[in-house]
Write an enzyme that holds these catalytic residues in place. Structure first.
Site, PDB file in Angstrom:
ATOM      1  N   GLY A  11       0.805  -1.220   0.000  1.00 28.39           N
ATOM      2  CA  GLY A  11       0.000   0.000   0.000  1.00 28.39           C
ATOM      3  C   GLY A  11       0.836   1.268   0.000  1.00 28.39           C
ATOM      4  O   GLY A  11       2.068   1.224  -0.153  1.00 28.39           O
ATOM      5  N   ASP A  34       1.462  -9.167   1.857  1.00 26.03           N
ATOM      6  CA  ASP A  34       0.233  -8.493   1.425  1.00 26.03           C
ATOM      7  C   ASP A  34      -0.708  -9.556   0.871  1.00 26.03           C
ATOM      8  O   ASP A  34      -0.264 -10.619   0.437  1.00 26.03           O
ATOM      9  CB  ASP A  34       0.549  -7.442   0.347  1.00 26.03           C
ATOM     10  N   ARG A  36      -2.139  -9.290  -1.835  1.00 29.18           N
ATOM     11  CA  ARG A  36      -1.970  -9.308  -3.292  1.00 29.18           C
ATOM     12  C   ARG A  36      -1.098 -10.491  -3.709  1.00 29.18           C
ATOM     13  O   ARG A  36      -0.096 -10.791  -3.057  1.00 29.18           O
ATOM     14  CB  ARG A  36      -1.331  -8.018  -3.790  1.00 29.18           C
ATOM     15  N   TYR A 142     -14.491   3.700   9.950  1.00 31.85           N
ATOM     16  CA  TYR A 142     -13.024   3.711   9.996  1.00 31.85           C
ATOM     17  C   TYR A 142     -12.526   4.326  11.312  1.00 31.85           C
ATOM     18  O   TYR A 142     -11.691   3.754  12.017  1.00 31.85           O
ATOM     19  CB  TYR A 142     -12.523   4.517   8.801  1.00 31.85           C
TER      20      TYR A 142
HETATM   21  P1  NAD Z   1      -3.421   1.251   1.523  1.00 32.01           P
HETATM   22  O1  NAD Z   1      -4.866   1.028   1.270  1.00 32.01           O
HETATM   23  O2  NAD Z   1      -2.627   2.028   0.544  1.00 32.01           O
HETATM   24  O3  NAD Z   1      -2.684  -0.153   1.723  1.00 32.01           O
HETATM   25  C1  NAD Z   1      -3.245  -1.208   2.469  1.00 32.01           C
HETATM   26  C2  NAD Z   1      -2.600  -2.500   2.001  1.00 32.01           C
HETATM   27  O4  NAD Z   1      -3.178  -3.576   2.742  1.00 32.01           O
HETATM   28  C3  NAD Z   1      -2.863  -2.788   0.508  1.00 32.01           C
HETATM   29  O5  NAD Z   1      -1.659  -3.094  -0.156  1.00 32.01           O
HETATM   30  C4  NAD Z   1      -3.794  -4.001   0.544  1.00 32.01           C
HETATM   31  O6  NAD Z   1      -3.590  -4.890  -0.542  1.00 32.01           O
HETATM   32  C5  NAD Z   1      -3.391  -4.643   1.869  1.00 32.01           C
HETATM   33  N1  NAD Z   1      -4.451  -5.521   2.392  1.00 32.01           N
HETATM   34  C6  NAD Z   1      -5.783  -5.331   2.316  1.00 32.01           C
HETATM   35  N2  NAD Z   1      -6.428  -6.364   2.868  1.00 32.01           N
HETATM   36  C7  NAD Z   1      -5.479  -7.221   3.311  1.00 32.01           C
HETATM   37  C8  NAD Z   1      -5.528  -8.485   3.966  1.00 32.01           C
HETATM   38  N3  NAD Z   1      -6.686  -9.093   4.238  1.00 32.01           N
HETATM   39  N4  NAD Z   1      -4.363  -9.078   4.284  1.00 32.01           N
HETATM   40  C9  NAD Z   1      -3.166  -8.500   3.967  1.00 32.01           C
HETATM   41  N5  NAD Z   1      -3.064  -7.317   3.330  1.00 32.01           N
HETATM   42  C10 NAD Z   1      -4.215  -6.679   3.010  1.00 32.01           C
HETATM   43  O7  NAD Z   1      -3.299   1.890   2.988  1.00 32.01           O
HETATM   44  P2  NAD Z   1      -2.166   2.855   3.539  1.00 32.01           P
HETATM   45  O8  NAD Z   1      -2.510   4.228   3.169  1.00 32.01           O
HETATM   46  O9  NAD Z   1      -0.844   2.314   3.228  1.00 32.01           O
HETATM   47  O10 NAD Z   1      -2.460   2.739   5.113  1.00 32.01           O
HETATM   48  C11 NAD Z   1      -1.852   1.773   5.918  1.00 32.01           C
HETATM   49  C12 NAD Z   1      -2.365   1.937   7.343  1.00 32.01           C
HETATM   50  O11 NAD Z   1      -2.112   3.283   7.772  1.00 32.01           O
HETATM   51  C13 NAD Z   1      -3.859   1.710   7.507  1.00 32.01           C
HETATM   52  O12 NAD Z   1      -4.100   1.123   8.757  1.00 32.01           O
HETATM   53  C14 NAD Z   1      -4.434   3.109   7.499  1.00 32.01           C
HETATM   54  O13 NAD Z   1      -5.613   3.175   8.218  1.00 32.01           O
HETATM   55  C15 NAD Z   1      -3.337   3.878   8.193  1.00 32.01           C
HETATM   56  N6  NAD Z   1      -3.375   5.305   7.846  1.00 32.01           N
HETATM   57  C16 NAD Z   1      -3.092   5.732   6.582  1.00 32.01           C
HETATM   58  C17 NAD Z   1      -3.161   7.088   6.284  1.00 32.01           C
HETATM   59  C18 NAD Z   1      -2.864   7.620   4.914  1.00 32.01           C
HETATM   60  O14 NAD Z   1      -3.059   8.824   4.652  1.00 32.01           O
HETATM   61  N7  NAD Z   1      -2.376   6.796   3.978  1.00 32.01           N
HETATM   62  C19 NAD Z   1      -3.514   8.004   7.290  1.00 32.01           C
HETATM   63  C20 NAD Z   1      -3.834   7.524   8.545  1.00 32.01           C
HETATM   64  C21 NAD Z   1      -3.729   6.172   8.837  1.00 32.01           C
HETATM   65  N1  SER Z   2      -5.733   9.465   5.014  1.00 32.53           N
HETATM   66  C1  SER Z   2      -6.645   8.678   5.793  1.00 32.53           C
HETATM   67  C2  SER Z   2      -8.004   8.702   5.189  1.00 32.53           C
HETATM   68  O1  SER Z   2      -8.334   9.693   4.571  1.00 32.53           O
HETATM   69  C3  SER Z   2      -6.692   9.200   7.207  1.00 32.53           C
HETATM   70  O2  SER Z   2      -6.706   8.125   8.051  1.00 32.53           O
HETATM   71  O3  SER Z   2      -8.728   7.763   5.356  1.00 32.53           O
END
Ligand code: NAD
Ligand code: SER
Length: 316
Positions: A11, A34, A36, A142
């Site tokens: 991700g 992952d 994937r 969420y």
């Molecule tokens: P993303 O959606 O880009 O990546 C998530 C990854 O998890 C994907 O590659 C997906 O294939 C994988 N995935 C989904 N289901 C799965 C499963 N059953 N088993 C294994 N892998 C699985 O998310 P991200 O932006 O990289 O966020 C990662 C974490 O950080 C999450 O918990 C998200 O809530 C948190 N977060 C992200 C942000 C942001 O802005 N990106 C902000 C706050 C918190």
């Molecule tokens: N960037 C994230 C979202 O918009 C914040 O957790 O879901």
């Protein structure tokens, strides 16, 4: 040297976290996992395993058999996608966390990182300079899952001594891989359109201020928190963390410094209500005082880097 497993490695955060951890620890020690089937090319320089975090038994066996010491659990549905499938979002965001917390409780793991979010806050939270400890009544599935996750992390630390660490990430901005379905995704999408000299239609109102952060800061914060001595990590729910804060109109102005003809129109959708329930800016003094957090990137630096590096061919 510890063996590290990143679950959800393909991700937006996972891709860059794997690359940075491999740079620091050596590729062989950092396993990308992952759901994937195939490992993305960018992660092909080290071990990759297909893993579904919802398959509790398979995850347990892999971690125990391979003597993994640390897990970064990133697999989740983000805010906008979760609203479309609340039952599954709750299951994915919570069940995986218990699998990993239980492995640490049984002493199979030494340390865990699990990310929280600004989504733990809600419409009754003070919006500006939101404190570490304040009213938290999240209104999205969420946000509810992240708030519950934080409570469980603190509980496992207090009751069982589990060394779990967490950050309430703001919206993260990066170019290595695309964002996965959040409310803050506009602040990445906009750069692809600007780079292609196209107009952008923003799904939030022009005045929707939200806390944001450039990915390099987020990755550094994550590793600094994980490297901090345990006694310095006084918050065992999740730390507030601040990078920068801007509205879509302010981001557009910053992009126009480089691309004066760039045009944005505003057509708010269901994500507007989510954005309206989140803070505009964050007080992260606990992270600064406890483990020395300080951001390096402001909005202008982030805009320079994004315009230079986003690759629109990734959208195909
Ligand atoms: P993303 O959606 O880009 O990546 C998530 C990854 O998890 C994907 O590659 C997906 O294939 C994988 N995935 C989904 N289901 C799965 C499963 N059953 N088993 C294994 N892998 C699985 O998310 P991200 O932006 O990289 O966020 C990662 C974490 O950080 C999450 O918990 C998200 O809530 C948190 N977060 C992200 C942000 C942001 O802005 N990106 C902000 C706050 C918190
Ligand atoms: N960037 C994230 C979202 O918009 C914040 O957790 O879901």
């Amino acid at each position: 040297m510890s063996k590290i497993l990143i679950i959800g490695a393909c991700g937006q955060i996972g891709t860059e976290l794997v690359l940075e951890l491999r740079k620091r620890n050596g590729s062989a020690k950092v396993i990308a996992a992952d759901v994937r089937e195939n490992c993305p090319t960018v992660l092909s320089g080290g071990p990759y395993v297909k893993m579904d975090i919802l398959d509790r038994q398979a995850v347990r066996e892999y971690i125990i058999d391979n003597e993994v010491d640390e897990v970064y659990l990133l697999a989740a549905l983000l805010s906008a996608t979760a609203e479309k499938n609340p039952d599954f979002a709750w299951r994915l965001n919570m069940e995986g966390l218990f699998t990993i917390l239980d492995l640490a409780k049984e002493k199979h793991l030494k340390k865990i990182f699990w990310p929280s979010s600004i989504a733990v806050f809600g419409p009754t939270t003070p919006r500006h300079n939101t404190p570490q400890y304040t009213i938290m009544e999240p209104s999205t599935v969420y946000g509810i899952s992240k708030q519950a996750g934080e409570r469980w992390c603190e509980y496992y630390f207090n009751k069982f001594g589990v060394d779990v660490r967490s950050i309430r990430y703001p919206g993260l901005i990066s170019y290595t891989s695309l964002p996965g379905g959040g409310t803050t995704d506009y602040a990445v999408d906009i750069f692809y359109q600007a780079k292609m000299n196209k107009d952008y239609t923003c799904f939030l109102r022009d005045d929707s201020a939200l806390p944001m952060m450039y990915m390099a800061d987020a990755i550094r914060a994550t590793i600094e928190l994980m490297d901090a001595p345990a006694e310095k990590v006084r918050v065992r729910s999740a730390y507030n963390l601040s990078g920068c804060s801007f509205t879509p109109a302010e981001l557009t102005d910053a992009i126009r410094v480089h691309r004066p003809d760039f045009k944005v129109s505003y057509v708010p959708d269901f994500r507007q209500q989510i954005a309206d329930s989140w803070p505009a800016s964050i007080d992260d003094s606990a992270a600064r005082n406890d483990w020395g957090w300080k951001e390096h990137f402001g909005t202008a630096e982030m805009v320079d880097i994004m315009l230079e590096n986003v690759d629109p061919s990734k959208l195909n």
